[in-house]
Design an enzyme around this catalytic site. Structure first.
Site, PDB file in Angstrom:
ATOM      1  N   ASN A 132       0.871  -1.183   0.000  1.00  0.00           N
ATOM      2  CA  ASN A 132       0.000   0.000   0.000  1.00  0.00           C
ATOM      3  C   ASN A 132       0.904   1.228   0.000  1.00  0.00           C
ATOM      4  O   ASN A 132       1.469   1.588   1.022  1.00  0.00           O
ATOM      5  CB  ASN A 132      -0.909  -0.027   1.235  1.00  0.00           C
ATOM      6  N   LYS A 185       0.116   4.241  -0.256  1.00  0.00           N
ATOM      7  CA  LYS A 185      -0.522   5.430   0.324  1.00  0.00           C
ATOM      8  C   LYS A 185      -0.288   6.641  -0.597  1.00  0.00           C
ATOM      9  O   LYS A 185      -0.234   6.469  -1.808  1.00  0.00           O
ATOM     10  CB  LYS A 185      -0.026   5.658   1.757  1.00  0.00           C
ATOM     11  N   HIS A 197      -9.583   1.489   4.793  1.00  0.00           N
ATOM     12  CA  HIS A 197      -8.305   1.592   5.514  1.00  0.00           C
ATOM     13  C   HIS A 197      -8.514   2.498   6.731  1.00  0.00           C
ATOM     14  O   HIS A 197      -9.284   3.471   6.666  1.00  0.00           O
ATOM     15  CB  HIS A 197      -7.230   2.161   4.583  1.00  0.00           C
ATOM     16  N   GLU A 212      -6.830   4.816   7.894  1.00  0.00           N
ATOM     17  CA  GLU A 212      -6.580   6.240   7.618  1.00  0.00           C
ATOM     18  C   GLU A 212      -7.805   6.884   6.963  1.00  0.00           C
ATOM     19  O   GLU A 212      -8.101   8.049   7.204  1.00  0.00           O
ATOM     20  CB  GLU A 212      -5.328   6.388   6.735  1.00  0.00           C
ATOM     21  N   GLU A 260      -5.444  -4.924  10.380  1.00  0.00           N
ATOM     22  CA  GLU A 260      -4.434  -3.895  10.618  1.00  0.00           C
ATOM     23  C   GLU A 260      -4.715  -3.199  11.947  1.00  0.00           C
ATOM     24  O   GLU A 260      -5.526  -2.254  12.004  1.00  0.00           O
ATOM     25  CB  GLU A 260      -4.457  -2.846   9.495  1.00  0.00           C
ATOM     26  N   GLY A 309       2.490   2.268  10.823  1.00  0.00           N
ATOM     27  CA  GLY A 309       3.468   3.354  10.698  1.00  0.00           C
ATOM     28  C   GLY A 309       4.185   3.687  11.992  1.00  0.00           C
ATOM     29  O   GLY A 309       4.834   4.722  12.105  1.00  0.00           O
ATOM     30  N   SER A 321       3.410  -2.182  10.229  1.00  0.00           N
ATOM     31  CA  SER A 321       4.862  -2.283  10.435  1.00  0.00           C
ATOM     32  C   SER A 321       5.437  -3.645  10.050  1.00  0.00           C
ATOM     33  O   SER A 321       6.366  -4.134  10.690  1.00  0.00           O
ATOM     34  CB  SER A 321       5.226  -1.912  11.880  1.00  0.00           C
TER      35      SER A 321
HETATM   36  P1  13P Z   1       2.980   0.373   7.665  1.00  0.00           P
HETATM   37  O1  13P Z   1       3.481  -0.915   7.051  1.00  0.00           O
HETATM   38  O2  13P Z   1       3.735   1.577   7.194  1.00  0.00           O
HETATM   39  O3  13P Z   1       2.880   0.262   9.152  1.00  0.00           O
HETATM   40  O4  13P Z   1       1.501   0.591   7.120  1.00  0.00           O
HETATM   41  C1  13P Z   1       0.601  -0.466   7.189  1.00  0.00           C
HETATM   42  C2  13P Z   1      -0.592  -0.104   6.418  1.00  0.00           C
HETATM   43  O5  13P Z   1      -1.345   0.770   6.794  1.00  0.00           O
HETATM   44  C3  13P Z   1      -0.856  -0.827   5.181  1.00  0.00           C
HETATM   45  O6  13P Z   1      -2.112  -0.574   4.689  1.00  0.00           O
END
Ligand code: 13P
Length: 256
Positions: A13, A15, A99, A101, A171, A177, A217
């Site tokens: 992803n 982002k 997601h 976010e 997740e 992150g 992560s």
């Molecule tokens: P990270 O791998 O940067 O923690 O992000 C995970 C994520 O949100 C994947 O959709």
């Protein structure tokens, strides 16, 4: 992973990262690092405007391209939005739905997630549905309740024949992150629970065919242990998917 019953899927992803030219460059680099993929499917979830470049750059390379969001309506006065049919026509195969976010910053709810899941399936896209608890919910001991509610609402009205095309990504919000990964046992507990929730609705045959990923992560160092768990069928990888060598190492861990 349990490759007898379901596909392992490693998805990056990206982002809100990379321009179209940077997309081409990263995919070209990935092509030199990922050889023959036997056991797992690779998906790159790129920003909307990078989709044509990503589709072109991955021609002849066994990688599917995904979007990171979509609208649930087919068309209409929704300025700034993108429909499932628009994505499908470009050659997109998967779409991330819900997601954390998007839930946190863009008002996505379990109800809109459900509408999007159904619209994606109808357009022939495979939704990657994200679920996960916050740190407070984990500390209050309501993780499993939260996940069960998210999974059941997301799949409302989805037929048993279609649910095998849905991917669920667990997740935990506190792991995204932050560099804090769930332990392999924590990931397995929740991914197993998600499978239990699906079994309750659709029965055992369907439940064992659904791919359930872990995200948060995940990196080259912890992927192997996480993927060694029976109910963890892949990863949804953020930061580490932007580095070709790191992402390739995760794919290789899944491909063993
Ligand atoms: P990270 O791998 O940067 O923690 O992000 C995970 C994520 O949100 C994947 O959709």
């Amino acid at each position: 992973m349990n490759q007898r019953y379901r596909k392992t899927i490693i998805a990056g992803n990206w982002k809100m990262n990379k321009t179209p030219s940077e997309t081409r460059a990263l995919i070209d680099e990935l092509k030199t690092l990922i050889n023959r993929v036997k056991w797992c499917d690779i998906v790159l979830c790129v920003p909307f405007v990078n989709i044509p470049a990503a589709i072109k750059a991955t021609k002849g390379f066994r990688v599917a391209i995904a979007a990171q969001n979509m609208h649930y309506e087919k068309s209409g006065a929704y300025t700034g939005e993108i429909s499932a049919a628009m994505l499908a026509e470009l050659g997109v195969k998967y779409v991330i739905i819900g997601h954390s976010e998007r839930r946190q910053y863009f008002g996505e709810t379990d109800t809109t997630v459900n509408l999007k899941v159904r619209a994606a399936l109808e357009a022939g896209l495979r939704p990657i549905v994200c679920v996960g608890e916050s740190l407070t919910q984990r500390e209050q001991g309501v993780t499993l309740e939260q996940i069960r509610m998210q999974v059941k609402i997301a799949l409302g009205g989805v037929e048993g024949t279609s649910v095998k095309r849905v991917v669920i990504a667990y997740e935990p919000i506190w792991a995204i992150g932050t560099g804090k990964t769930a332990t392999a046992d924590q990931a397995e507990e929740v991914c197993g629970w998600i499978r239990d929730c699906i079994r309750e609705i659709y029965g055992a045959r369907v439940a064992r065919a659904v791919t359930i990923q872990y995200g948060g992560s995940m990196n080259a160092g912890n992927a192997h242990e996480l993927l060694s768990k029976l109910d963890v069928d892949g990863g949804l990888i953020g930061g580490a998917s932007l580095k070709a060598a790191e992402f390739a190492a995760i794919v290789n861990a899944a491909n063993q």
